[in-house]
Design a protein around this motif. Structure first.
Motif, short mmCIF file in Angstrom:
data_model
loop_
_atom_site.label_atom_id
_atom_site.label_comp_id
_atom_site.label_asym_id
_atom_site.label_seq_id
_atom_site.Cartn_x
_atom_site.Cartn_y
_atom_site.Cartn_z
N HIS A 118 -47.91 -50.34 18.46
CA HIS A 118 -48.36 -51.35 17.42
C HIS A 118 -47.55 -52.34 16.76
O HIS A 118 -47.52 -53.54 16.54
N PHE A 119 -46.37 -52.46 16.50
CA PHE A 119 -44.92 -52.96 15.98
C PHE A 119 -44.82 -53.71 17.96
O PHE A 119 -45.34 -55.33 17.43
N GLU A 120 -44.77 -54.08 18.49
CA GLU A 120 -45.15 -54.44 19.64
C GLU A 120 -46.19 -55.57 19.84
O GLU A 120 -46.01 -57.09 20.23
N ASP A 121 -47.75 -55.32 19.62
CA ASP A 121 -48.49 -56.27 19.71
C ASP A 121 -48.30 -56.52 18.19
O ASP A 121 -48.62 -58.06 18.95
N VAL A 122 -47.95 -57.02 17.37
CA VAL A 122 -47.51 -57.66 15.91
C VAL A 122 -46.96 -58.86 16.57
O VAL A 122 -46.83 -59.72 16.31
N ILE A 123 -45.82 -58.71 17.06
CA ILE A 123 -44.65 -59.40 17.69
C ILE A 123 -45.14 -60.12 18.32
O ILE A 123 -44.98 -61.20 18.66
N ASP A 124 -45.65 -59.80 19.47
CA ASP A 124 -46.47 -60.16 20.61
C ASP A 124 -47.42 -61.23 19.99
O ASP A 124 -47.33 -62.42 20.81
N ALA A 125 -48.24 -60.74 19.06
CA ALA A 125 -49.29 -61.89 18.72
C ALA A 125 -48.94 -62.39 17.82
O ALA A 125 -48.95 -64.26 17.51
N LEU A 126 -47.81 -62.45 17.12
CA LEU A 126 -46.90 -63.32 16.23
C LEU A 126 -46.08 -64.32 17.03
O LEU A 126 -46.29 -66.07 16.72
N ASP A 127 -45.86 -64.21 18.43
CA ASP A 127 -45.02 -65.20 19.03
C ASP A 127 -46.14 -66.32 19.95
O ASP A 127 -46.38 -67.17 20.01
N ASP A 128 -47.04 -65.22 20.33
CA ASP A 128 -48.20 -65.95 20.35
C ASP A 128 -48.46 -67.40 19.95
O ASP A 128 -49.46 -68.70 20.22
N VAL A 129 -48.96 -66.67 18.32
CA VAL A 129 -49.24 -67.29 17.30
C VAL A 129 -47.90 -68.60 16.54
O VAL A 129 -48.59 -69.89 17.00
N LEU A 130 -47.37 -68.56 16.87
CA LEU A 130 -45.96 -69.52 16.82
C LEU A 130 -45.71 -70.21 18.04
O LEU A 130 -45.88 -71.69 18.11
N GLU A 131 -46.09 -70.22 19.02
CA GLU A 131 -46.14 -70.85 20.21
C GLU A 131 -47.53 -71.88 20.03
O GLU A 131 -47.36 -73.24 20.71
N ALA A 132 -48.85 -71.47 19.93
CA ALA A 132 -49.82 -72.02 20.04
C ALA A 132 -49.88 -73.51 18.34
O ALA A 132 -49.94 -74.34 18.30
N GLU A 133 -49.59 -72.56 17.84
CA GLU A 133 -48.95 -73.55 16.19
C GLU A 133 -47.25 -75.04 17.22
O GLU A 133 -48.00 -75.67 16.30
N ARG A 134 -46.62 -74.25 17.45
CA ARG A 134 -45.98 -75.35 18.31
C ARG A 134 -46.82 -76.59 18.78
O ARG A 134 -46.49 -77.84 19.02
N ALA A 135 -47.87 -75.98 19.86
CA ALA A 135 -48.62 -76.78 20.80
C ALA A 135 -49.15 -77.89 19.79
O ALA A 135 -49.58 -78.94 20.09
N ALA A 136 -49.74 -77.02 18.91
CA ALA A 136 -50.36 -77.89 17.92
C ALA A 136 -49.90 -78.37 17.19
O ALA A 136 -50.11 -80.25 16.85
N LEU A 137 -48.64 -79.05 16.77
CA LEU A 137 -47.49 -79.74 16.33
C LEU A 137 -47.32 -80.41 17.02
O LEU A 137 -47.27 -81.86 16.13
N LEU A 138 -46.68 -80.67 18.59
CA LEU A 138 -46.45 -82.00 18.79
C LEU A 138 -47.87 -82.64 19.13
O LEU A 138 -47.07 -83.64 19.03
N ILE A 139 -48.87 -82.37 19.20
CA ILE A 139 -50.50 -83.10 19.50
C ILE A 139 -51.02 -83.71 18.27
O ILE A 139 -51.42 -84.48 18.33
N GLY A 140 -49.95 -83.18 17.43
CA GLY A 140 -51.02 -83.28 16.12
C GLY A 140 -51.82 -83.38 16.32
O GLY A 140 -52.93 -83.49 14.81
N ASP A 141 -52.46 -81.61 15.80
CA ASP A 141 -53.46 -81.10 15.25
C ASP A 141 -53.90 -80.31 14.47
O ASP A 141 -53.95 -79.30 14.00
N LEU A 142 -54.21 -80.94 13.55
CA LEU A 142 -53.80 -80.73 12.19
C LEU A 142 -54.62 -79.52 11.33
O LEU A 142 -54.60 -78.62 11.42
#
Length: 119
Positions: A5-29
């Motif tokens: 479960h710990f690994e799943d949460v870390i993987d999910a957070l990693d995915d969210v952070l990558e998606a957040e970065r992509a959204a920030l770079l294109i300005g998708d507020l």
């Protein structure tokens, strides 16, 4: 929390952070706002961990810091645009000039919407 479960949460957070970065770079507020709730939930789950289990989180810390810097820059850009738009509105509604003594003078301009044409 189990290791799996710990690994799943870390993987999910990693995915969210990558998606957040992509959204920030294109300005998708809008996307950034949608990701915030998911990110907060995952961080709350990780906050419940014991201190000894936090070592694997070091890799995520760099991503969080990177995204925070991007967010700060995006907010500063929005503030700069807001200041510029406010200055442009002031220019349209008034004229600043200086009198013979060198003192600033503001002349309010009220557009009446009519244009006079002369031949």
């Amino acid at each position: 929390m189990t290791d799996e479960h710990f690994e799943d949460v870390i993987d999910a957070l990693d995915d969210v952070l990558e998606a957040e970065r992509a959204a920030l770079l294109i300005g998708d507020l809008d996307e950034i706002g949608r990701l915030l709730e998911r990110k907060e939930s995952l961080i709350d789950q990780l906050a419940a961990l014991e201190e000894a289990d936090r070592a694997p989180l070091e890799a995520l810390n760099a991503k969080v810091m990177r995204n925070q810097a991007l967010l700060d820059n995006a907010l500063e850009g929005i503030r700069t645009v807001a200041r510029r738009l406010a200055a442009l509105r002031r220019v349209r509604s008034s004229l600043e000039t200086y009198d013979e003594k060198g003192e600033r003078r503001t002349i309010d301009v009220t557009p009446d919407g009519a244009v006079e044409k002369r031949a």
